[in-house]
Design an enzyme around this catalytic site. Structure first.
Site, mmCIF file in Angstrom:
data_model
loop_
_atom_site.group_PDB
_atom_site.id
_atom_site.type_symbol
_atom_site.label_atom_id
_atom_site.label_comp_id
_atom_site.label_asym_id
_atom_site.label_seq_id
_atom_site.Cartn_x
_atom_site.Cartn_y
_atom_site.Cartn_z
ATOM 1 N N GLU A 143 40.088 37.661 31.334
ATOM 2 C CA GLU A 143 39.128 37.132 31.810
ATOM 3 C C GLU A 143 38.144 36.335 30.823
ATOM 4 O O GLU A 143 37.638 35.402 31.155
ATOM 5 C CB GLU A 143 38.245 38.268 32.410
ATOM 6 C CG GLU A 143 37.818 37.547 33.914
ATOM 7 C CD GLU A 143 36.978 38.696 34.684
ATOM 8 O OE1 GLU A 143 37.727 39.377 35.358
ATOM 9 O OE2 GLU A 143 35.913 38.858 34.674
ATOM 10 N N HIS B 179 61.950 52.607 28.053
ATOM 11 C CA HIS B 179 63.247 52.718 29.141
ATOM 12 C C HIS B 179 62.771 51.926 30.122
ATOM 13 O O HIS B 179 63.107 52.000 31.151
ATOM 14 C CB HIS B 179 63.190 54.166 29.463
ATOM 15 C CG HIS B 179 63.240 55.154 28.506
ATOM 16 N ND1 HIS B 179 64.605 55.459 27.763
ATOM 17 C CD2 HIS B 179 62.188 55.839 27.619
ATOM 18 C CE1 HIS B 179 64.635 56.338 26.884
ATOM 19 N NE2 HIS B 179 63.144 56.552 26.575
ATOM 20 N N LYS C 41 35.441 34.655 44.737
ATOM 21 C CA LYS C 41 34.031 35.374 45.246
ATOM 22 C C LYS C 41 33.659 34.548 46.264
ATOM 23 O O LYS C 41 33.343 35.024 47.483
ATOM 24 C CB LYS C 41 33.220 35.984 44.255
ATOM 25 C CG LYS C 41 33.737 37.244 43.309
ATOM 26 C CD LYS C 41 32.258 37.555 42.430
ATOM 27 C CE LYS C 41 32.857 38.753 41.610
ATOM 28 N NZ LYS C 41 31.832 39.334 40.801
HETATM 29 O O1 PA5 Z 1 33.618 40.672 33.781
HETATM 30 C C1 PA5 Z 1 33.088 40.574 34.637
HETATM 31 O O2 PA5 Z 1 32.152 39.945 34.655
HETATM 32 C C2 PA5 Z 1 33.843 40.831 36.072
HETATM 33 O O3 PA5 Z 1 35.142 41.177 35.695
HETATM 34 C C3 PA5 Z 1 33.140 41.730 36.634
HETATM 35 O O4 PA5 Z 1 33.044 43.063 36.098
HETATM 36 C C4 PA5 Z 1 33.865 42.366 37.887
HETATM 37 O O5 PA5 Z 1 33.880 41.071 39.025
HETATM 38 C C5 PA5 Z 1 32.753 42.930 38.853
HETATM 39 O O6 PA5 Z 1 31.302 42.441 38.959
HETATM 40 P P1 PA5 Z 1 30.049 43.204 39.207
HETATM 41 O O7 PA5 Z 1 29.815 44.106 38.234
HETATM 42 O O8 PA5 Z 1 29.066 42.179 39.205
HETATM 43 O O9 PA5 Z 1 30.131 43.790 40.538
#
Ligand code: PA5
Length: 461
Positions: A300, A329, A443
């Site tokens: 990410e 394996h 989202k």
């Molecule tokens: O790193 C990030 O910003 C995302 O992966 C969030 O952790 C994830 O989308 C969850 O978001 P939130 O903590 O706002 O619910």
């Protein structure tokens, strides 16, 4: 004196990095990084280092300073909840669940939830991450609401999966307990998002995720520290481990900064040696979720369409989790003989709490008698070394991270190491590792399709 303030104990518990098997001449220079290639990175690395230092100084990158926070309020609340409840149910996803899960798996017993209260030393831990109805209803069916604390964790306070699972869990609480708000704890931004005002209005207990710490960099905030404290993990030692790594990752020197060396290796392997895949392969079941946490952090943070100037770049290595020896394996055949397009990072644990001696039973059976008297821990690490050697013989680069033992100090080091590695790698790629526009777009489409006010339905689903 605590053990993590004892210099000898600290020295014996430092995580070590060995990158020689990813470098030439150990690996042929077509696949291994040569000293001159590291040297060629000096100027861009320094520029990235300075840019991060400026942002850190400006207070934009709060994760850097988390090792030095005062976590006493979190520890206190953790103790309080541990006394009040038998079950701790974390509702969150992505950066709000992967770190807590990784720390718990590494630092608590594998069958933790099956142990007695005395053996556990804290409530059982459950998670609602996905919105798979089968999982959610099974977890809730299994738990007694009167004995359960629900920790809703969301930086933004608006993630659809977390909101939905919270609503389901709240309804489940409401049907059985007089005051659901006594069972609810919110971990969220101090001012942004809808979760904070809701929690305050209803009188839940709350903790903050600092505004300058993004989701996937939040393991060392209340996101990870509260569940750890509730389940009896020493969060002071966890932070001490992170602080130790903070000191080791201060300079821009590739020879002494393990995070920068790892980042430089991955960046060069990807961009110069045709290695678009980064395998994270711990040889320990209890580190499987650390690999999953790393996958999110690396993917990410570095998978970006445009660079800092807005030019299309489409960067990012694909992180691939594996677990030794199981994947010997399964995936290892591909790693050894398939495309030479991977940089493998091995993590191995030197001292297991219980190495388990293999008993001898069949001296006449050649396939078994040689194992008698050895330990499972030694067999596991021998297999790691064997896989590493096979890769080296085929000119396939790998890195070894040695963890003296699994404890909060070593886990704190690992979380911090990979976060700094990711931050500086973002600088080398010339992208912003702290945003996630692709995730945000999905989202928004979901909100629209589910009828949230202010979001058009573009999905037609
Ligand atoms: O790193 C990030 O910003 C995302 O992966 C969030 O952790 C994830 O989308 C969850 O978001 P939130 O903590 O706002 O619910």
């Amino acid at each position: 004196m605590t053990r993590h303030s004892n210099p000898e104990w600290i020295a014996a518990n430092r995580v070590q990095l060995d990158t020689t098997r990813a470098e030439s001449p150990t690996i042929d220079s077509a696949h291994g990084i040569a000293p001159k290639e590291f040297a060629g990175l000096t100027a861009p690395l320094m520029a990235a280092h300075n840019a991060l230092a400026d942002r850190r100084k400006a207070g934009e990158l709060g994760f850097y300073d988390l090792p030095y926070q005062d976590a006493s309020a979190i520890a206190r609340l953790g103790g309080e909840l541990a006394d009040e409840f038998d079950n701790f149910l974390l509702v969150g996803i992505g950066g709000s669940s992967l770190g807590p899960k990784a720390a718990h798996a590494a630092l608590r017993e594998p069958l933790y939830n099956l142990l007695s209260r005395e053996e556990r030393g804290g409530p059982r831990l459950f998670l609602l991450e996905n919105i798979d109805p089968t999982t959610v209803s099974a977890v809730l069916r299994h738990l007694d609401p009167a004995r359960t604390c629900v920790n809703v964790v969301s930086k933004s306070g608006g993630t659809a999966e977390t909101a939905a699972n919270y609503l389901v869990a709240r309804d489940w609480l409401t049907r059985s307990v007089a005051r659901p708000s006594d069972h609810l704890v919110a971990t969220t931004d101090p001012s942004k998002g809808d979760l904070r005002p809701l929690a305050e209005r209803e009188g839940w207990r709350t903790l903050e995720i600092p505004p300058n710490v993004g989701g996937r960099f939040s393991q060392l905030t209340a996101v990870g520290l509260l569940p750890a404290a509730v389940c009896g993990i020493d969060i002071v030692e966890l932070l001490a481990g992170a602080a130790d790594m903070e000191e080791r990752t201060r300079s821009a020197d590739l020879d002494s900064n393990p995070a920068y060396r790892l980042a430089a290796l991955h960046y060069l392997a990807d961009t110069r040696k045709g290695k678009p895949i980064a395998v994270m392969m711990p040889y320990a079941d209890s580190l499987k979720y650390l690999a999953d946490w790393f996958v999110q952090l690396w993917a990410e943070s570095l998978g970006k369409a445009v660079d800092l100037q807005g030019n299309p770049v489409h960067t990012g290595q694909t992180p691939l989790p594996a677990v030794g020896a199981i994947d010997q394996h399964s995936q290892v055949q591909l790693f050894v003989e398939g495309p030479n397009d991977k940089l493998v990072t091995f993590m191995r644990v030197e001292r297991f709490a219980d190495p388990v001696t293999i008993p001898g039973a069949h001296p006449e059976v050649g396939a078994m008698n040689y194992l008698a008297g050895a330990t499972l821990a030694r067999l596991l690490n021998v297999e790691q070394a064997a896989t590493e050697m096979v890769l080296r013989e085929r000119n396939r680069p790998s890195v070894r991270i040695t963890i003296p033992e699994l404890n909060p100090f070593t886990m704190g080091q690992l979380f911090y190491l990979f976060e700094v590695m990711t931050a500086i790698a973002g600088g080398l790629y010339g992208i912003d590792p702290f945003d996630q526009p692709g995730v945000e777009h999905g989202k928004v489409l979901t909100y629209g399709a589910m009828g949230r006010a202010g979001f058009p339905n573009l999905l037609g689903d």
